[in-house]
Design an enzyme around this catalytic site. Structure first.
Site, short mmCIF file in Angstrom:
data_model
loop_
_atom_site.label_atom_id
_atom_site.label_comp_id
_atom_site.label_asym_id
_atom_site.label_seq_id
_atom_site.Cartn_x
_atom_site.Cartn_y
_atom_site.Cartn_z
N GLU A 1 -58.90 -0.74 -10.89
CA GLU A 1 -59.42 -2.10 -11.10
C GLU A 1 -60.01 -2.84 -11.81
OE1 GLU A 1 -57.94 1.26 -15.08
OE2 GLU A 1 -57.66 2.75 -13.86
N LYS B 1 -45.31 -4.19 -14.48
CA LYS B 1 -45.23 -5.67 -14.24
C LYS B 1 -46.60 -6.50 -15.22
CE LYS B 1 -47.19 -8.93 -12.85
NZ LYS B 1 -46.95 -10.50 -13.85
N CYS C 1 -63.75 -5.64 -20.01
CA CYS C 1 -64.15 -5.72 -17.91
C CYS C 1 -65.56 -4.64 -18.40
CB CYS C 1 -63.23 -4.88 -17.31
SG CYS C 1 -62.44 -3.57 -18.10
N GLU D 1 -68.79 -12.83 -12.30
CA GLU D 1 -68.17 -12.59 -14.17
C GLU D 1 -67.25 -13.35 -14.33
OE1 GLU D 1 -64.33 -10.21 -13.62
OE2 GLU D 1 -64.87 -8.87 -15.50
P1 NAD Z 1 -55.18 -11.35 -12.58
O1 NAD Z 1 -55.80 -10.61 -11.04
O2 NAD Z 1 -55.30 -12.37 -12.22
O3 NAD Z 1 -53.81 -10.30 -12.98
C1 NAD Z 1 -54.07 -9.03 -12.82
C2 NAD Z 1 -52.31 -8.85 -12.82
O4 NAD Z 1 -51.78 -9.17 -11.19
C3 NAD Z 1 -51.37 -10.11 -13.66
O5 NAD Z 1 -50.37 -8.92 -14.02
C4 NAD Z 1 -50.58 -10.76 -12.58
O6 NAD Z 1 -49.21 -11.54 -12.31
C5 NAD Z 1 -50.45 -10.01 -10.79
N1 NAD Z 1 -50.92 -10.81 -9.61
C6 NAD Z 1 -51.69 -11.89 -9.64
N2 NAD Z 1 -51.41 -11.68 -8.33
C7 NAD Z 1 -50.36 -10.47 -7.59
C8 NAD Z 1 -49.96 -10.48 -6.35
N3 NAD Z 1 -49.99 -10.65 -5.57
N4 NAD Z 1 -49.19 -9.50 -6.65
C9 NAD Z 1 -49.07 -8.68 -7.41
N5 NAD Z 1 -49.49 -8.48 -8.35
C10 NAD Z 1 -50.18 -9.75 -8.50
O7 NAD Z 1 -56.28 -10.14 -13.40
P2 NAD Z 1 -56.38 -11.25 -15.33
O8 NAD Z 1 -57.19 -12.52 -14.97
O9 NAD Z 1 -54.62 -11.24 -15.44
O10 NAD Z 1 -57.43 -10.03 -15.71
C11 NAD Z 1 -58.71 -10.42 -16.18
C12 NAD Z 1 -59.41 -9.03 -15.37
O11 NAD Z 1 -58.83 -8.36 -15.04
C13 NAD Z 1 -61.21 -9.79 -14.99
O12 NAD Z 1 -61.96 -9.36 -13.74
C14 NAD Z 1 -61.31 -7.76 -15.19
O13 NAD Z 1 -62.26 -8.08 -16.17
C15 NAD Z 1 -60.39 -6.96 -14.78
N6 NAD Z 1 -60.27 -6.37 -15.34
C16 NAD Z 1 -60.37 -4.42 -15.38
C17 NAD Z 1 -60.09 -3.91 -15.93
C18 NAD Z 1 -60.88 -2.09 -15.77
O14 NAD Z 1 -59.99 -1.76 -16.36
N7 NAD Z 1 -61.29 -2.39 -14.77
C19 NAD Z 1 -59.56 -3.69 -17.77
C20 NAD Z 1 -59.64 -4.94 -17.71
C21 NAD Z 1 -59.71 -5.66 -16.71
#
Ligand code: NAD
Length: 486
Positions: A255, A180, A288, A385
């Site tokens: 992650e 997803k 990130c 962040e």
């Molecule tokens: P987010 O947590 O808002 O969403 C990530 C994903 O989770 C999306 O696909 C979203 O639809 C899904 N999601 C949201 N609520 C959910 C639920 N209750 N159940 C299942 N899935 C759900 O994150 P974002 O805003 O899309 O991404 C940015 C974040 O990701 C930043 O904090 C960034 O640092 C982090 N990130 C981390 C890495 C790493 O490797 N550590 C890499 C890239 C991004």
């Protein structure tokens, strides 16, 4: 139903990909480009029924995919990698429009890395040598058995590369997958489904469900048939998914976000450090792993800042499709508002804006590269962040203080250190809490190395055998000595 829209000359399916076929949903969500906010696609908004069907398709395909064995799976995954390379242009132009990432960097670096993920994991899984030893009158063997249906949930930044980073080891380990993607950048996952289809994988082995996180995402991670969950995103969502995984006793990796320190010691090559620090604004800081907290030896602070500002001169804000652009727009108006909110609160709290601190233009989603000197180490701008082109600057007087500042947040994803001293580099690396530490370099990645975060930056490790172990059930198989054929 196979509705396709034209995105920069590429036909992109807007529906789900479940059990080898496309299907839509009665409702959709809008996907717009950060470059000018034009509508790219009305994408299917999956519901609990779509989630259930996708997981069942993955479960039904599990036995066949597992039984093929690593050699045959390797051939399939290499075919996927080849097709990714063949469709480099399509993937780059679509991902650029969907996320705002720089097209040149996608073409030259990111998409190729996604293909390499498939090749590397396919080869690693094939070359796995079961650990074997004798003890207590038995021969012990550690077998890697496919774990089963795996849900992969990805964020909106670098969505294609990050999806392949998880999908490739899951498939290589013999698991079936439901992916997803994030609702702000769903299109490259749809192209990955086309590629998997063209590579001829059996139906149900790889599925894509489109939709919102708290709807179809929540339904996927709560499904009791799922045997692994791999998530990349924010710590807040990571916590929610962790609760769902715990309810079904399903192993999950998370992650999560970062607030990486970027340490510059007085003995560093200051030009190299300044040039590297300027790179932290790439992809508008939506990375990130970026080192967003500059921690600089007080003795070289002014000299470093002067060189840093000079290094920033090469940055050009603009359209991500132009070869000259180095700073892209932010992904979404909501995200721009979030970044602005952080800076405004910092300003009000008495933090000093050294440069930037405002939108680049009123009619777009760009934000100027920004540097902030916080009034205190516990300032919000240091502790949370931002995920935008906003860095903070603090100074230290000695190595102990440098390490203590580096460790002074709840995050622990990455760190960057600039020093000419190998002894200092080794000492500091041993004292910083972070999943990955780069010294005098950044983003150099060996795919066999473990990757993940400490603290609120994550749980578990992926990368190389660490990922293949996670996507497997490890079986210890013991045979009493003297057991013979016949
Ligand atoms: P987010 O947590 O808002 O969403 C990530 C994903 O989770 C999306 O696909 C979203 O639809 C899904 N999601 C949201 N609520 C959910 C639920 N209750 N159940 C299942 N899935 C759900 O994150 P974002 O805003 O899309 O991404 C940015 C974040 O990701 C930043 O904090 C960034 O640092 C982090 N990130 C981390 C890495 C790493 O490797 N550590 C890499 C890239 C991004």
């Amino acid at each position: 139903m196979n509705t396709r829209v034209d995105v920069a000359g590429v036909a992109v399916a807007t529906g789900h990909f479940i059990d080898g076929t496309r299907r839509g949903s009665p409702t959709t969500f809008e996907d717009r480009t950060p470059l000018n906010w034009d509508l790219l696609a009305e994408v299917s908004r999956g519901d609990a029924g779509d989630a259930r069907d996708a997981v069942r398709a993955a479960r039904n395909a599990s036995a066949t995919w597992a039984a093929l064995g690593p050699d045959v799976r390797r051939d399939y995954l290499h075919r996927i990698a080849d097709l990714i390379d063949e469709r480099n242009h399509d993937l780059a132009v679509v991902e650029c429009l969907d996320t705002g990432m720089l097209e040149a960097s996608l073409r030259e670096r990111v998409i190729g890395r996604a293909a390499r993920n498939f090749r590397a994991y396919a080869d690693l899984a094939r070359d796995y040598q079961p650990r074997r030893w004798s003890s207590h009158g038995t021969t012990n063997t550690v077998l890697r058995m496919p774990a089963g249906p795996t849900v992969v949930i990805t964020p909106w930044n670098a969505p294609f590369m990050l999806a392949t980073w998880k999908v490739a080891p899951a498939l290589a380990a013999g698991n079936t997958v439901v992916l997803k993607p994030a609702e702000w950048s769903p299109l490259s996952a749809s192209l990955l489904a086309d590629i998997v289809f063209d590579a001829g994988l059996p139906p149900g082995v790889f599925n894509v469900v489109q939709g919102l996180g708290d709807e179809v995402g929540a339904a996927l991670v709560a499904d009791p048939l799922v045997r692994r969950i791999s998530f990349t995103g924010s710590p807040e969502t990571g916590r929610r998914i962790g609760v769902a995984a715990a309810a079904n006793l399903v192993p999950f990796t998370a992650e999560l976000g970062g607030k990486g320190p970027f340490l510059v010691f007085a003995d560093a090559d200051l030009d190299a450090a300044a040039r590297q620090a300027a790179v932290m604004y790439d992809d508008a800081g939506q990375v990130c792993l970026a080192g967003t907290r500059l921690l600089v030896d007080a003795r070289v602070r002014d000299e470093f800042v002067a060189r840093f500002e000079a290094a920033l001169a090469h940055h050009v804000l603009g359209d991500s499709r132009a070869a000259t652009t180095t700073i892209a727009p932010l992904i979404h108006p909501d995200h721009l508002a979030r970044v602005e909110g952080f800076v405004e609160r910092a300003r009000r709290a008495g933090d000093r804006i050294v440069f930037g601190g405002r939108r680049w233009r009123t009619d777009g989603l760009w934000y100027e590269p920004t540097l902030i000197e916080p009034h205190a180490g516990d300032a919000e701008i240091v502790q949370r962040e931002v995920f935008g082109p906003v860095l903070t600057l603090q100074t230290f007087v000695d190595e102990d203080q440098a390490v203590s500042l580096a460790n002074a947040t709840d995050y622990g994803l990455s760190a960057i250190v600039f020093t000419r001293s190998r002894e200092r580099a080794d000492r500091v690396a041993g004292a910083i809490r972070a999943g990955t530490i780069w010294t005098n370099c950044f983003l150099v990645r060996d795919l066999t190395a473990p990757f993940g975060g400490a603290g609120i930056s994550g749980i578990g490790r992926e990368g190389g055998d660490y990922a293949l172990d996670f996507y497997s059930d490890l079986t210890t198989y013991q045979v009493k000595d003297g057991t013979t054929n016949g």
